[in-house]
Design a protein around this motif. Sequence first.
Motif, PDB file in Angstrom:
ATOM      1  N   GLN A 194      58.780  31.760 -42.960  1.00 40.11           N
ATOM      2  CA  GLN A 194      57.584  32.100 -43.731  1.00 40.11           C
ATOM      3  C   GLN A 194      57.879  32.025 -45.225  1.00 40.11           C
ATOM      4  N   ARG A 195      56.910  31.494 -45.983  1.00 40.23           N
ATOM      5  CA  ARG A 195      57.057  31.347 -47.428  1.00 40.23           C
ATOM      6  C   ARG A 195      56.185  32.375 -48.131  1.00 40.23           C
ATOM      7  N   GLU A 196      56.821  33.307 -48.791  1.00 44.54           N
ATOM      8  CA  GLU A 196      56.094  34.401 -49.435  1.00 44.54           C
ATOM      9  C   GLU A 196      55.174  33.895 -50.532  1.00 44.54           C
ATOM     10  N   ASP A 197      55.616  32.879 -51.272  1.00 42.84           N
ATOM     11  CA  ASP A 197      54.786  32.355 -52.360  1.00 42.84           C
ATOM     12  C   ASP A 197      53.533  31.664 -51.847  1.00 42.84           C
ATOM     13  N   TRP A 198      53.579  31.194 -50.603  1.00 37.89           N
ATOM     14  CA  TRP A 198      52.445  30.468 -50.026  1.00 37.89           C
ATOM     15  C   TRP A 198      51.814  31.295 -48.911  1.00 37.89           C
ATOM     16  N   VAL A 199      51.487  32.542 -49.229  1.00 38.08           N
ATOM     17  CA  VAL A 199      50.791  33.486 -48.343  1.00 38.08           C
ATOM     18  C   VAL A 199      51.377  33.491 -46.933  1.00 38.08           C
ATOM     19  N   HIS A 200      52.705  33.418 -46.858  1.00 42.48           N
ATOM     20  CA  HIS A 200      53.459  33.614 -45.618  1.00 42.48           C
ATOM     21  C   HIS A 200      53.209  32.541 -44.558  1.00 42.48           C
ATOM     22  N   ILE A 201      52.793  31.357 -44.953  1.00 39.30           N
ATOM     23  CA  ILE A 201      52.716  30.267 -43.978  1.00 39.30           C
ATOM     24  C   ILE A 201      54.083  29.589 -43.901  1.00 39.30           C
ATOM     25  N   ALA A 202      54.351  28.940 -42.779  1.00 34.97           N
ATOM     26  CA  ALA A 202      55.606  28.231 -42.564  1.00 34.97           C
ATOM     27  C   ALA A 202      55.366  26.728 -42.689  1.00 34.97           C
ATOM     28  N   PRO A 203      56.421  25.942 -42.948  1.00 34.79           N
ATOM     29  CA  PRO A 203      56.232  24.488 -43.047  1.00 34.79           C
ATOM     30  C   PRO A 203      55.575  23.880 -41.817  1.00 34.79           C
ATOM     31  N   LEU A 204      55.896  24.402 -40.615  1.00 33.85           N
ATOM     32  CA  LEU A 204      55.280  23.863 -39.407  1.00 33.85           C
ATOM     33  C   LEU A 204      53.775  24.113 -39.416  1.00 33.85           C
ATOM     34  N   ASP A 205      53.352  25.262 -39.951  1.00 38.14           N
ATOM     35  CA  ASP A 205      51.916  25.523 -40.122  1.00 38.14           C
ATOM     36  C   ASP A 205      51.293  24.508 -41.081  1.00 38.14           C
ATOM     37  N   ASP A 212      49.203  15.956 -40.057  1.00 38.71           N
ATOM     38  CA  ASP A 212      50.113  14.838 -40.291  1.00 38.71           C
ATOM     39  C   ASP A 212      50.870  14.522 -39.001  1.00 38.71           C
ATOM     40  N   MET A 213      50.414  13.507 -38.278  1.00 43.17           N
ATOM     41  CA  MET A 213      51.036  13.138 -37.018  1.00 43.17           C
ATOM     42  C   MET A 213      52.439  12.583 -37.214  1.00 43.17           C
ATOM     43  N   ASP A 214      52.641  11.811 -38.289  1.00 45.09           N
ATOM     44  CA  ASP A 214      53.941  11.169 -38.501  1.00 45.09           C
ATOM     45  C   ASP A 214      55.029  12.205 -38.769  1.00 45.09           C
ATOM     46  N   VAL A 215      54.728  13.203 -39.587  1.00 45.50           N
ATOM     47  CA  VAL A 215      55.719  14.242 -39.857  1.00 45.50           C
ATOM     48  C   VAL A 215      55.969  15.080 -38.612  1.00 45.50           C
ATOM     49  N   MET A 216      54.902  15.422 -37.883  1.00 45.38           N
ATOM     50  CA  MET A 216      55.056  16.241 -36.687  1.00 45.38           C
ATOM     51  C   MET A 216      55.868  15.516 -35.619  1.00 45.38           C
ATOM     52  N   SER A 217      55.833  14.197 -35.601  1.00 44.31           N
ATOM     53  CA  SER A 217      56.568  13.440 -34.588  1.00 44.31           C
ATOM     54  C   SER A 217      58.037  13.240 -34.952  1.00 44.31           C
ATOM     55  N   HIS A 218      58.451  13.670 -36.146  1.00 47.98           N
ATOM     56  CA  HIS A 218      59.856  13.514 -36.531  1.00 47.98           C
ATOM     57  C   HIS A 218      60.741  14.371 -35.635  1.00 47.98           C
ATOM     58  N   ALA A 219      61.982  13.953 -35.473  1.00 49.85           N
ATOM     59  CA  ALA A 219      62.908  14.645 -34.574  1.00 49.85           C
ATOM     60  C   ALA A 219      63.103  16.106 -34.954  1.00 49.85           C
ATOM     61  N   VAL A 526      53.753   9.298 -31.108  1.00 48.73           N
ATOM     62  CA  VAL A 526      53.248  10.067 -32.246  1.00 48.73           C
ATOM     63  C   VAL A 526      52.094  10.960 -31.806  1.00 48.73           C
ATOM     64  N   TYR A 527      51.153  10.395 -31.024  1.00 41.96           N
ATOM     65  CA  TYR A 527      50.033  11.189 -30.525  1.00 41.96           C
ATOM     66  C   TYR A 527      50.524  12.330 -29.643  1.00 41.96           C
ATOM     67  N   TRP A 528      51.440  12.030 -28.742  1.00 41.35           N
ATOM     68  CA  TRP A 528      51.971  13.047 -27.842  1.00 41.35           C
ATOM     69  C   TRP A 528      52.659  14.161 -28.628  1.00 41.35           C
ATOM     70  N   SER A 529      53.453  13.785 -29.618  1.00 38.58           N
ATOM     71  CA  SER A 529      54.194  14.769 -30.412  1.00 38.58           C
ATOM     72  C   SER A 529      53.248  15.688 -31.173  1.00 38.58           C
ATOM     73  N   TYR A 530      52.138  15.152 -31.638  1.00 39.51           N
ATOM     74  CA  TYR A 530      51.206  15.955 -32.434  1.00 39.51           C
ATOM     75  C   TYR A 530      50.401  16.900 -31.552  1.00 39.51           C
ATOM     76  N   TYR A 531      49.852  16.395 -30.450  1.00 36.78           N
ATOM     77  CA  TYR A 531      48.966  17.208 -29.632  1.00 36.78           C
ATOM     78  C   TYR A 531      49.709  18.298 -28.866  1.00 36.78           C
ATOM     79  N   ARG A 532      50.989  18.114 -28.609  1.00 36.59           N
ATOM     80  CA  ARG A 532      51.714  19.146 -27.869  1.00 36.59           C
ATOM     81  C   ARG A 532      51.917  20.402 -28.718  1.00 36.59           C
ATOM     82  N   TYR A 533      51.817  20.285 -30.046  1.00 38.75           N
ATOM     83  CA  TYR A 533      51.969  21.458 -30.908  1.00 38.75           C
ATOM     84  C   TYR A 533      50.931  22.527 -30.556  1.00 38.75           C
TER      85      TYR A 533
END
Length: 647
Positions: A194-205, A212-219, A526-533
Amino acid sequence: MDGALLSDDPDAVQKELDGGLQLSEYLNRGTLQHLYNKAFEDATHKQQETYVFNNLVKKCLDQGMYEGHTVLHVLGEVISQDLIQDYEIPNMYDDDKSDRPLGFHDLFIWAIATGRVKLTRLFWNLGSDQIVSGLVASMMFKFAAEHLPNDIYHADQRSDLFNLSEEYKQLAFLVIKECYRLDKKETSDVLVKQREDWVHIAPLDAIDMAEDMDVMSHAACQFTLNNIWTGRMASHTPTWKLMAATVCPPLLFFLEYVGDEDPAHEHEHEPSLWDKVKFYFTAPVTKFMYSVVSHVLLILIFSYMVLFEVRPLSKRPVGWAEGLMVFWIAILGLEELREMLDKRVLLQTWISNVWNILDVIIVGLFQISFVVRLCLDRDFEKQNFQIIRILYCLTLIFLCVRMIPMFYLNKNMGPKIVMIQKMVGDVVFFLSVLLVVAVCYGVTRLALTAPKNEFMPSIVEKVFLIPYWQLHEQMLDLEEGKGPELPWYVDFLEAGYMLLVAVMLVELQVGLFEHTIERVQERAEVYWSYYRYDMIQEYQDRPLGPGPFLLFGLLWKLWEVFRGAPTSSPFRRTFSGKVEKHLQELETKAVSNVQMKLEKGVYKLNGSTEHSPPDTGGKLGSLRERMTSMEGEMEAIKSLIQNYSKK
C-alpha cells in the motif's frame, strides 16, 4: 520557485531544490491552491480547453456541488469519482484532512492537470512511488484526451495526450520489469504494498484501474496473482493434488505450505496442523474448487426437481429437492446482498458486472416462481401450471449460463469465453442490418403478392417469417394451397434479396467472426491474464463454505463486522522495518536502472524513438535482451552469495 513551476522549467526547479529549498517548508495547501489558480489564470484560451480537470472542477462549482469546499477538495472528488470510477477511494484533498503533509506527488498531479509536461517527468523521477504515479499519470492523460472534443481542431492535442498516457504506462511497466529482474519474490511484495501518498492503493490496484492488460500479463503480476491464488500453499502445488484434497480433505495435510509471511518475523516457522486446515480452506483456489463442485450439484439437483418433482400441489406436495433449492438459492441471494453492500466495491461497479445481474435474476425468478406456485388456487393450477414449469426451466437455463465465468481461470478456455463475448457484438451488428433488409424485403414482397390482405396479426408475422426462412434457403409457401405463380419482378426481388443476405451479409458475418477469433487468439494469454485478476479477487473475498454451508461463512463475516475486526487483503499489504526498507531500495534501484537504460537507448518510449539508436535487423535488440538477462542472473547469483555468507 513559483516562477520556475509556472514556466514549466525543470532545470530551474531542480536548481532551487539543489540550492537548499525544503519542499516540506515551501509546499503547503495554500501554496498548492495558489499554483492551481495562477496556472489557470495565465492560460490562453486554447490551453484552457486542455485543462480538463479544471473545467470539471468549475462545472461542479457552477452547479452548486460541494458548496463550502475548497477547489482542492473538489479536484480530489473529480479524481476519486470521475477518473477512478470502479474503486472506492478516499479524496486525496479532503478538507477535513487539510493537515496532511504534501510532497512531490502533489506537484506531480498539479503538473499533469495544468499541462506542465516537462515538470511531470521531473516530479515522476523525484517521487518515491513511480509505479503507481506512472499509472495514475497514464489514466489522467487518457482521461483528458477522451474529454476533449473529437474533431479535427483538437486532433493534435488528443494525439499528444494519448502518447503521454502511453509513455507513462510504459515507464511504470519498465520499473516493474526491472524490479522483477532484480528480485522476483520482493517484486511480488512491491506490487501489493500500500502507498500512503496515494490513498493506500497498491500498484496491482493501479494496474487494474488503468485497465492495462499488457502490464497485468507480465510475469511479475502473474507471479503475484499465483501466490494470492494458492494462499499459503506452495504456488507450484500441482492441480491434481488440490483436486484430490478437495475430494478427500485429510489429504490436505500432505500438501506443501509456506512459512510465516508476517513482516515482523525474520525467520519462518513450520505451520501447525490447525494452520494447514486454515490455510487450505481460506485459499481462493480451494473456494473456487468447492464453488464449482457445489454449482454442478446445484444444477443436477435442480434438473431432478424440474423433471420429477414439479407437479401441482393437489397431486404432490413440495419434494425434498425443491425444498433444498429454496434454502440453497436463498443463501446465494444473501451472498449477492453482501457483495452489493460491501463498502470496498462501488454499487455502480457491482451493477456493471453482468454476472451479478444474472445472479439477481436467478434468485428473484426462482423465489417468485416458488411463491406463485404456493399461492395458486386449484382451478388456475390445473389450467396454467405450465407457466410454473416454464419459469423453473428459465431459472435452470440461467444457472447453466452462470457457469461460464468459471472457465475464465482456465488458460485454454478463458480466451474462448472472451471470443464468445466479443462475437455477441458482431451478432448485434449483423442482426441490425438484417432487420432493415428483411423488413424492406418482407413488406415489399407481401404488398406485391397479396395486395388485398386486411390487417391481421398473421400478416405481420409473414413480414418477418418469409425473409427469415428464405435466409436459411427454405422456400416455404406459407399460404394454404399452392397459390398463383409469382410475377417476374417478385422473382427478381427474391433473387436480389438472396444475393444480398444469403451471400453478402452471411459471408460478412463469417468474416467478422474470423477477425474476432484471430484478434483474441493473438493476445489469448494477455486476455486470460487480465480477466483472472477479477476472478481471483472475487474468490479471495468470498466467504467460506460450499453450497448451503455458505451460510456459516456469511455468519462469520457478519460476526467479524459486528466485532470490528480489521480487514486484511493479500492484494493490499503493509510492511515495516527491514522489509519496508528492502522494498523501497528495490524500487529505487529499479527506477535508477530504467533511467540509465533510457539514456543509453536500451529501452525506448513512444514519442521518443527519434532519440534512440537504430536497430539493424533486430540483432541489436536481441543482444540487449541477452545482456539484460545475463545482468539479472548475475544479480541473482550475487544475492545468493550474500545470503549464504550471512548464514
